[in-house]
Design a protein around this motif. Structure first.
Motif, PDB file in Angstrom:
ATOM      1  N   THR A 172     -24.581  -9.666  63.515  1.00 59.97           N
ATOM      2  CA  THR A 172     -25.901  -9.062  63.355  1.00 59.97           C
ATOM      3  C   THR A 172     -26.761  -9.455  64.559  1.00 59.97           C
ATOM      4  O   THR A 172     -26.389 -10.364  65.317  1.00 59.97           O
ATOM      5  CB  THR A 172     -26.578  -9.567  62.071  1.00 59.97           C
ATOM      6  OG1 THR A 172     -26.768 -10.997  62.191  1.00 59.97           O
ATOM      7  CG2 THR A 172     -25.741  -9.247  60.837  1.00 59.97           C
ATOM      8  N   SER A 173     -27.895  -8.816  64.704  1.00 58.99           N
ATOM      9  CA  SER A 173     -28.778  -9.178  65.825  1.00 58.99           C
ATOM     10  C   SER A 173     -29.262 -10.628  65.678  1.00 58.99           C
ATOM     11  O   SER A 173     -29.399 -11.341  66.672  1.00 58.99           O
ATOM     12  CB  SER A 173     -29.945  -8.206  65.941  1.00 58.99           C
ATOM     13  OG  SER A 173     -30.648  -8.140  64.729  1.00 58.99           O
ATOM     14  N   GLU A 174     -29.488 -11.077  64.434  1.00 59.32           N
ATOM     15  CA  GLU A 174     -29.911 -12.460  64.205  1.00 59.32           C
ATOM     16  C   GLU A 174     -28.829 -13.443  64.621  1.00 59.32           C
ATOM     17  O   GLU A 174     -29.102 -14.453  65.273  1.00 59.32           O
ATOM     18  CB  GLU A 174     -30.263 -12.680  62.725  1.00 59.32           C
ATOM     19  CG  GLU A 174     -31.472 -11.916  62.244  1.00 59.32           C
ATOM     20  CD  GLU A 174     -31.143 -10.473  61.850  1.00 59.32           C
ATOM     21  OE1 GLU A 174     -29.954 -10.129  61.675  1.00 59.32           O
ATOM     22  OE2 GLU A 174     -32.090  -9.673  61.739  1.00 59.32           O
ATOM     23  N   LEU A 175     -27.570 -13.155  64.231  1.00 58.16           N
ATOM     24  CA  LEU A 175     -26.454 -14.038  64.597  1.00 58.16           C
ATOM     25  C   LEU A 175     -26.254 -14.045  66.111  1.00 58.16           C
ATOM     26  O   LEU A 175     -26.026 -15.098  66.708  1.00 58.16           O
ATOM     27  CB  LEU A 175     -25.172 -13.592  63.892  1.00 58.16           C
ATOM     28  CG  LEU A 175     -23.921 -14.436  64.195  1.00 58.16           C
ATOM     29  CD1 LEU A 175     -24.091 -15.856  63.653  1.00 58.16           C
ATOM     30  CD2 LEU A 175     -22.678 -13.797  63.607  1.00 58.16           C
ATOM     31  N   LEU A 181     -24.978 -14.656  71.800  1.00 52.42           N
ATOM     32  CA  LEU A 181     -23.919 -13.693  72.088  1.00 52.42           C
ATOM     33  C   LEU A 181     -24.492 -12.547  72.907  1.00 52.42           C
ATOM     34  O   LEU A 181     -25.647 -12.151  72.711  1.00 52.42           O
ATOM     35  CB  LEU A 181     -23.320 -13.161  70.785  1.00 52.42           C
ATOM     36  CG  LEU A 181     -22.746 -14.209  69.833  1.00 52.42           C
ATOM     37  CD1 LEU A 181     -22.304 -13.555  68.529  1.00 52.42           C
ATOM     38  CD2 LEU A 181     -21.590 -14.953  70.476  1.00 52.42           C
ATOM     39  N   LYS A 182     -23.696 -11.992  73.793  1.00 57.45           N
ATOM     40  CA  LYS A 182     -24.170 -10.927  74.678  1.00 57.45           C
ATOM     41  C   LYS A 182     -23.878  -9.535  74.131  1.00 57.45           C
ATOM     42  O   LYS A 182     -24.219  -8.548  74.752  1.00 57.45           O
ATOM     43  CB  LYS A 182     -23.551 -11.085  76.065  1.00 57.45           C
ATOM     44  CG  LYS A 182     -23.994 -12.350  76.760  1.00 57.45           C
ATOM     45  CD  LYS A 182     -23.339 -12.539  78.094  1.00 57.45           C
ATOM     46  CE  LYS A 182     -23.821 -13.840  78.719  1.00 57.45           C
ATOM     47  NZ  LYS A 182     -23.032 -14.233  79.846  1.00 57.45           N
ATOM     48  N   THR A 183     -23.221  -9.449  72.983  1.00 60.12           N
ATOM     49  CA  THR A 183     -22.860  -8.153  72.406  1.00 60.12           C
ATOM     50  C   THR A 183     -22.965  -8.193  70.886  1.00 60.12           C
ATOM     51  O   THR A 183     -22.881  -9.271  70.288  1.00 60.12           O
ATOM     52  CB  THR A 183     -21.427  -7.745  72.826  1.00 60.12           C
ATOM     53  OG1 THR A 183     -21.134  -6.455  72.274  1.00 60.12           O
ATOM     54  CG2 THR A 183     -20.394  -8.742  72.334  1.00 60.12           C
ATOM     55  N   LEU A 184     -23.149  -7.027  70.282  1.00 62.47           N
ATOM     56  CA  LEU A 184     -23.142  -6.910  68.820  1.00 62.47           C
ATOM     57  C   LEU A 184     -21.812  -6.332  68.328  1.00 62.47           C
ATOM     58  O   LEU A 184     -21.643  -6.070  67.149  1.00 62.47           O
ATOM     59  CB  LEU A 184     -24.296  -6.017  68.352  1.00 62.47           C
ATOM     60  CG  LEU A 184     -25.703  -6.553  68.619  1.00 62.47           C
ATOM     61  CD1 LEU A 184     -26.749  -5.533  68.181  1.00 62.47           C
ATOM     62  CD2 LEU A 184     -25.927  -7.878  67.914  1.00 62.47           C
ATOM     63  N   GLU A 185     -20.870  -6.126  69.233  1.00 59.39           N
ATOM     64  CA  GLU A 185     -19.565  -5.561  68.876  1.00 59.39           C
ATOM     65  C   GLU A 185     -18.612  -6.662  68.437  1.00 59.39           C
ATOM     66  O   GLU A 185     -18.784  -7.827  68.778  1.00 59.39           O
ATOM     67  CB  GLU A 185     -18.976  -4.810  70.077  1.00 59.39           C
ATOM     68  CG  GLU A 185     -19.793  -3.593  70.473  1.00 59.39           C
ATOM     69  CD  GLU A 185     -19.216  -2.870  71.677  1.00 59.39           C
ATOM     70  OE1 GLU A 185     -18.119  -3.244  72.130  1.00 59.39           O
ATOM     71  OE2 GLU A 185     -19.882  -1.945  72.155  1.00 59.39           O
ATOM     72  N   GLY A 186     -17.589  -6.258  67.680  1.00 60.53           N
ATOM     73  CA  GLY A 186     -16.551  -7.192  67.274  1.00 60.53           C
ATOM     74  C   GLY A 186     -16.913  -7.944  66.003  1.00 60.53           C
ATOM     75  O   GLY A 186     -17.711  -7.484  65.190  1.00 60.53           O
TER      76      GLY A 186
END
Length: 195
Positions: A172-175, A181-186
């Motif tokens: 998630t955007s919060e995580l 983290l540089k991405t919301l994928e995976g």
């Protein structure tokens, strides 16, 4: 549909009726393989559920409210949807549903979800509903999972799976912000299981 059943009756579209035998079940995907004694039956070819596109037309086939061979149309509205309905005791449920807006009700479970070429792309499994009747969202197990389950049950009597040994969660955007983290994928590996 077959869980805890003492007798299984399979009724074909032409009204022929057979006693079915459960070859095997897979609670992790809510699928079962049932056998009848008959030959030369018509069948659907497998399609490719991985190739389905959001917005692609699909048809849901089933017997809602005992209305034999009802077909409804809709579009694929999401893929790889996890709705937390299978909850197996050992936490091995596999949810990666095709979400569609084709009208699906009680009695559609186990019915085919087909693409416009008439290829099987999923098995209708669940609806999202506060009332128990169709409210706009239906879910099907993708054929990419169905093929593996059916092949394993037919060959081994059970489904064989490898276990990775990790607990994962959606990013998630919060995580992403918390873990830089540089991405919301995976997916995020939250825990490594002991042993």
């Amino acid at each position: 549909v077959v869980q805890d059943a003492s007798k299984i009756e399979i009724v074909l579209n032409d009204k022929r009726s057979y006693e079915g035998t459960v070859v095997g079940t897979d609670p992790s995907t809510d699928l079962a393989v049932v056998k009848i004694k008959e030959t030369n039956l018509p069948f659907l070819n497998y399609g490719n559920s991985d190739d389905l596109q959001i917005g692609e037309w699909v048809l849901a086939v089933g017997n809602p409210f005992n209305l034999t061979s009802t077909v409804t149309a809709g579009i694929v509205s999401a893929k790889a949807r996890n709705i937390n309905i299978l909850g197996t005791p050992d936490n091995t449920s596999i949810e990666s549903f095709i979400q569609t807006d084709a009208a699906v009700n009680r009695g559609n479970s186990g019915g085919a979800l087909v693409n416009t070429r008439g290829e099987l792309v999923g098995i209708n499994t669940a609806i999202a509903s506060q009332t128990g009747s169709y409210a706009g969202y239906a879910f099907a197990v993708p054929v990419s999972i169905v093929q593996k389950v059916v092949a394993d049950i037919r060959k081994f009597g059970v489904v064989q799976r490898a276990v990775l040994g990790v607990s994962m969660q959606d990013i998630t955007s919060e995580l992403a912000k918390e873990k830089k983290l540089k991405t919301l994928e995976g997916a995020f590996v939250a825990e490594i299981v002991e042993n």
